[in-house]
Design a protein around this motif. Structure first.
Motif, PDB file in Angstrom:
ATOM      1  N   ALA A  96       1.092  60.670  -1.339  1.00 41.02           N
ATOM      2  CA  ALA A  96      -0.299  60.223  -1.467  1.00 41.02           C
ATOM      3  C   ALA A  96      -0.346  58.803  -2.020  1.00 41.02           C
ATOM      4  O   ALA A  96      -1.142  57.966  -1.558  1.00 41.02           O
ATOM      5  N   LYS A  97       0.496  58.507  -2.972  1.00 37.87           N
ATOM      6  CA  LYS A  97       0.543  57.172  -3.558  1.00 37.87           C
ATOM      7  C   LYS A  97       0.982  56.141  -2.511  1.00 37.87           C
ATOM      8  O   LYS A  97       0.430  55.042  -2.427  1.00 37.87           O
ATOM      9  N   LEU A  98       1.978  56.508  -1.699  1.00 33.69           N
ATOM     10  CA  LEU A  98       2.470  55.626  -0.641  1.00 33.69           C
ATOM     11  C   LEU A  98       1.387  55.362   0.405  1.00 33.69           C
ATOM     12  O   LEU A  98       1.178  54.219   0.813  1.00 33.69           O
ATOM     13  N   ILE A  99       0.691  56.407   0.803  1.00 33.49           N
ATOM     14  CA  ILE A  99      -0.401  56.259   1.768  1.00 33.49           C
ATOM     15  C   ILE A  99      -1.475  55.356   1.196  1.00 33.49           C
ATOM     16  O   ILE A  99      -1.997  54.470   1.888  1.00 33.49           O
ATOM     17  N   GLU A 103      -2.946  51.790   2.721  1.00 33.79           N
ATOM     18  CA  GLU A 103      -4.363  51.681   3.046  1.00 33.79           C
ATOM     19  C   GLU A 103      -5.029  50.520   2.317  1.00 33.79           C
ATOM     20  O   GLU A 103      -6.014  49.966   2.787  1.00 33.79           O
ATOM     21  N   THR A 104      -4.506  50.135   1.167  1.00 39.02           N
ATOM     22  CA  THR A 104      -5.120  49.055   0.400  1.00 39.02           C
ATOM     23  C   THR A 104      -4.647  47.678   0.847  1.00 39.02           C
ATOM     24  O   THR A 104      -5.147  46.667   0.375  1.00 39.02           O
TER      25      THR A 104
END
Length: 105
Positions: A96-99, A103-104
């Motif tokens: 989730a952190k990688l995604i 995305e940012t």
């Protein structure tokens, strides 16, 4: 008859005519630490129990009072299952952190 783990370990060690010093050396621990295992001043963990059993040439379950091999296997499976669940949660968090990082951008 007292069939405690410490007593079983002591009996097996004596059968092999080993001193506590020899046994402690084979386990890579101090003599006082080993003595506490035999006297049951210190609780023996599964890792150490397996190590002691290997040195003595017996199955770990034979050192446990009132336990059979199936119980030991069930305990180890439960521990491993809990470890896997923890790792899976950690992986989901990292994914989730990688995604979020992608995305940012």
């Amino acid at each position: 008859m007292n069939d405690s783990t410490g007593k079983k370990i002591k009996i097996l060690r004596r059968q092999k005519k080993w001193a506590q010093k020899e046994m402690a050396g084979m386990l890579d621990i101090s003599v006082p630490a080993y003595s506490k295992i035999e006297c049951e001043i210190t609780d023996i963990n599964i890792t150490r129990l397996i190590q002691v059993a290997e040195v003595l040439g017996v199955e770990p379950c034979t050192l446990l009072p009132g336990h059979n091999p199936e119980d030991l296997v069930k305990q180890e499976n439960l521990r491993l299952k809990q470890k896997i669940q923890y790792i899976e949660k950690e992986m989901m968090y990292l994914q989730a952190k990688l995604i979020d990082m992608y995305e940012t951008k």
